[in-house]
Enzyme design. Structure first.
Site, short mmCIF file in Angstrom:
data_model
loop_
_atom_site.label_atom_id
_atom_site.label_comp_id
_atom_site.label_asym_id
_atom_site.label_seq_id
_atom_site.Cartn_x
_atom_site.Cartn_y
_atom_site.Cartn_z
N MET A 175 0.91 -1.17 -0.03
CA MET A 175 -0.05 0.00 0.02
C MET A 175 0.85 1.54 -0.10
O MET A 175 0.46 2.18 -0.62
CB MET A 175 -0.89 -0.02 1.09
CG MET A 175 -1.86 1.09 1.34
SD MET A 175 -2.96 1.28 -0.10
CE MET A 175 -4.21 0.14 0.38
N THR A 207 -4.67 1.33 9.09
CA THR A 207 -4.18 0.16 9.56
C THR A 207 -5.31 -0.71 10.31
O THR A 207 -6.13 0.21 10.70
CB THR A 207 -3.24 0.84 10.69
OG1 THR A 207 -2.25 1.34 10.22
CG2 THR A 207 -2.83 -0.48 11.51
N HIS A 249 -7.32 -14.85 1.37
CA HIS A 249 -6.22 -13.85 1.14
C HIS A 249 -5.08 -14.27 0.61
O HIS A 249 -4.83 -15.37 0.59
CB HIS A 249 -6.05 -12.91 2.54
CG HIS A 249 -7.07 -12.24 3.10
ND1 HIS A 249 -7.52 -11.11 2.63
CD2 HIS A 249 -7.52 -12.64 4.09
CE1 HIS A 249 -8.39 -10.70 3.38
NE2 HIS A 249 -8.56 -11.51 4.26
N LYS A 294 -0.80 -11.42 3.29
CA LYS A 294 -1.91 -10.64 4.00
C LYS A 294 -1.17 -10.61 5.60
O LYS A 294 -1.18 -11.92 6.05
CB LYS A 294 -3.28 -11.41 3.96
CG LYS A 294 -4.20 -10.52 4.77
CD LYS A 294 -4.58 -9.10 4.13
CE LYS A 294 -5.84 -8.59 5.06
NZ LYS A 294 -5.66 -7.38 4.86
N GLY A 323 -9.41 -6.45 8.55
CA GLY A 323 -10.14 -5.14 9.24
C GLY A 323 -11.56 -5.20 8.45
O GLY A 323 -12.34 -4.86 8.99
N THR A 324 -11.48 -5.47 7.08
CA THR A 324 -12.80 -5.42 6.37
C THR A 324 -13.66 -6.64 6.68
O THR A 324 -14.94 -6.25 7.11
CB THR A 324 -12.48 -5.72 4.80
OG1 THR A 324 -11.65 -4.51 4.25
CG2 THR A 324 -13.59 -5.61 3.81
#
Length: 185
Positions: free
Chosen positions: A17, A103, A159, A163, A169-170
């Site tokens: 990211m 985060t 994932h 990851k 978090g989603t």
């Protein structure tokens, strides 16, 4: 015409990211890449942030200390890990810098620290910045209200192997949206 630019610092510059954010900051009108950060001891410290992100030389050297770049940014964009983000939060609060926090994985005390800091500085804090995911969260909330206690809802995720947080978090935000709609913890 107003030429003011928002000077951003990117924490976690060497991550997936972080590299995308550096590219975006270098291309976006009204935004200037003021600083890029990596953890102390990283081999990336001292490298050019633009080159690190594959965007060519930017003239911004990756640093390991917010104090070293405190006059170079207005807003810190942080997609690191909870411990690092909370350290950055304390610094930004003390120095009046805004934050964008992507985060995930905070415990209740960490979330409370962010809420407390938001009384003093501008903070955008979200588990996922995707428009599609945020629409999905609203739809889940509505569906859970309609279905009520008459159904069991399970969240299953998969994932890539890189990851760093699981559950994501989603996924946690999805669970919170459903639990909130059903008045459950």
């Amino acid at each position: 015409m107003h030429d003011a630019q928002i000077r951003v610092a990117i924490a976690g510059a060497g991550g997936r990211m972080g590299r995308q954010l550096i590219q975006a900051a270098l291309q976006m009108e009204g935004v200037a890449l003021g600083a890029a950060l990596e953890r102390e001891g990283s081999s990336l410290v001292g490298s050019d942030a633009g080159e690190l992100a594959g965007a060519g030389k930017a003239g911004v050297a990756v640093q390991s200390s917010l104090a070293a770049v405190k006059d170079d940014f207005d807003v810190l964009i942080d997609f690191t890990r909870p411990e690092g983000t909370l350290n950055h939060l304390a610094f930004c609060r003390e120095h009046g810098k805004g934050m964008v926090i992507g985060t995930t994985g905070f415990d209740d005390a960490g979330k409370q620290a962010i809420r407390d800091a938001a009384q003093d500085i501008a903070i955008v804090f979200a588990a996922n910045f995707s428009v599609g995911v945020n629409v999905l969260l609203k739809l889940l909330e509505k569906a859970a209200k309609v279905m009520g206690d008459y159904t069991d809802i399970e969240i299953i995720e998969a994932h890539h192997r890189h990851k760093v947080d699981a559950p994501s978090g989603t996924a946690l935000a999805m669970g919170e949206a459903i639990a909130g709609a059903l008045n459950k913890d």
